[in-house]
Design a protein around this motif. Structure first.
Motif, PDB file in Angstrom:
ATOM      1  N   ASP A  81      80.214  15.189  32.941  1.00 12.84           N
ATOM      2  CA  ASP A  81      80.565  15.295  31.526  1.00 12.84           C
ATOM      3  C   ASP A  81      80.187  13.990  30.842  1.00 12.84           C
ATOM      4  N   ARG A 150      85.631  19.856  27.826  1.00 19.54           N
ATOM      5  CA  ARG A 150      85.758  19.058  29.044  1.00 19.54           C
ATOM      6  C   ARG A 150      87.068  19.462  29.664  1.00 19.54           C
ATOM      7  N   CYS A 168      88.101  15.520  33.585  1.00 22.10           N
ATOM      8  CA  CYS A 168      87.078  14.716  32.914  1.00 22.10           C
ATOM      9  C   CYS A 168      87.615  13.984  31.688  1.00 22.10           C
ATOM     10  N   HIS A 169      88.487  14.611  30.918  1.00 22.45           N
ATOM     11  CA  HIS A 169      89.060  13.946  29.749  1.00 22.45           C
ATOM     12  C   HIS A 169      89.764  12.661  30.160  1.00 22.45           C
ATOM     13  N   ASP A 193      84.090  15.853  22.709  1.00 21.97           N
ATOM     14  CA  ASP A 193      83.417  16.960  23.389  1.00 21.97           C
ATOM     15  C   ASP A 193      82.089  16.489  23.960  1.00 21.97           C
ATOM     16  N   VAL A 194      81.757  17.014  25.115  1.00 22.00           N
ATOM     17  CA  VAL A 194      80.726  16.432  25.962  1.00 22.00           C
ATOM     18  C   VAL A 194      79.451  17.262  25.990  1.00 22.00           C
ATOM     19  N   ASN A 196      77.729  18.933  28.947  1.00 27.01           N
ATOM     20  CA  ASN A 196      78.045  19.294  30.324  1.00 27.01           C
ATOM     21  C   ASN A 196      76.765  19.260  31.162  1.00 27.01           C
ATOM     22  N   CYS A 238      82.779  15.535  37.498  1.00 29.06           N
ATOM     23  CA  CYS A 238      83.844  16.526  37.310  1.00 29.06           C
ATOM     24  C   CYS A 238      84.566  16.853  38.612  1.00 29.06           C
TER      25      CYS A 238
END
Length: 295
Positions: A81, A150, A168-169, A193-194, A196, A238
């Protein structure tokens, strides 16, 4: 997932449904990256830094404008992420929603990661992808999505009633705290927000729910970017591993990821300059005197 309809369809329901869609953001006038220049520049690259991201953890890295960076699979199938910020301004960060609106649900070579308002400029451009052969599968899945967010402890708590700290956060928060010295409560709002990376995702055809499946990534695969501006990045390996079964897990197989920062030869980018922020005047329809005074 839409609920069972409670309202009977009107007489013209079929006519309304048959209206053709319109692309929200036609990209005919979108400024395009000079992919020929980037292709030329990436022919000779010197690795200047290497950052290891351990499983169920995250790490930060910096990339000067005009350099390349790669996210590399090492020991086994693993998704990551990715967060990006302007190196000296955390308020300018990757805007996944606008990137999705401009480039679609999954990113590939030539697509760009755009920054948040009021900047809205390209932060990084994808220049190579060893998974570009995958395309879209029979389920509608593809890699490198900007539709998921995430894995995070709040949704985990909501759905399971339990706490999990290595999603991940949380990984990205710890990495940003270590990099900046911010307290966790000050760092958390900057985690966003990632992209992925390597994750294979889509929406189911019946219920239109977000799904994940085993990533096709294998050791040696990489996703490469060109840094359009000076960047601070953070990458989380992740806890779902290849996301074939679950995420936010201490039991699935997870592997490290590697970030390489690469410098092109001197002169390879002659004529290129970093993009400036949006030229919009930022009046927002207000009278100029009010806008200038901040009233």
């Amino acid at each position: 997932m839409k609920p069972t309809p409670q309202t009977p369809p009107p007489a013209d329901a079929d006519v309304r449904k048959a209206v053709a869609p319109v692309i929200c953001y036609p990209v005919d006038t979108l400024p395009l990256p000079d992919m020929d220049l980037y292709k030329k520049a990436r022919k000779v690259l010197e690795k200047v830094e290497e950052v290891l991201v351990q499983p169920r953890n995250a790490n930060t890295f910096k990339v000067p404008a005009g350099y390349f960076f790669r996210i590399i699979s090492m020991e086994g199938p693993q998704v990551g992420d990715l967060n990006l910020w302007a190196k000296d301004d955390l308020t300018e960060r990757f805007y996944s929603g606008k990137t999705r609106a401009l480039h679609g649900t999954h990113l590939g070579v030539g697509d760009r990661m755009w920054s948040s308002f009021p900047y809205l400029r390209p932060m990084a451009t994808i220049t190579h992808d060893t998974l570009d052969w995958y395309g879209f599968d029979e389920f509608g899945g593809s890699v490198h999505d900007v539709i998921g967010t995430r894995c995070d402890p709040y949704t985990g708590r909501l759905l399971s009633g339990e706490d999990y700290d290595f999603c991940c956060h949380s990984n990205l928060i710890r990495a940003l705290v270590a990099e900046t010295g911010l307290s966790p409560d000050k760092a958390e709002p900057h985690v966003h927000d990632v992209l992925n990376v390597f994750m294979c995702t889509g929406f189911t055809k019946d219920t239109h729910q977000y799904f994940m499946k085993a990533s096709p990534v294998r050791p040696g695969d990489f996703l490469e970017f060109f840094a359009e501006i000076d960047l601070l990045g953070a990458l989380s390996a992740c806890p779902g591993g290849d996301c074939s079964s679950e995420h936010s897990s201490d039991t699935v197989a997870c592997y490290p990821l590697k970030v390489e920062v690469l410098r092109p030869e001197k002169g390879a980018l002659d004529g290129w300059t970093p993009p400036g922020p949006s030229a919009y005047c930022r009046s927002h329809g207000l009278k100029k005197k009010h806008y200038e005074k901040g009233v």
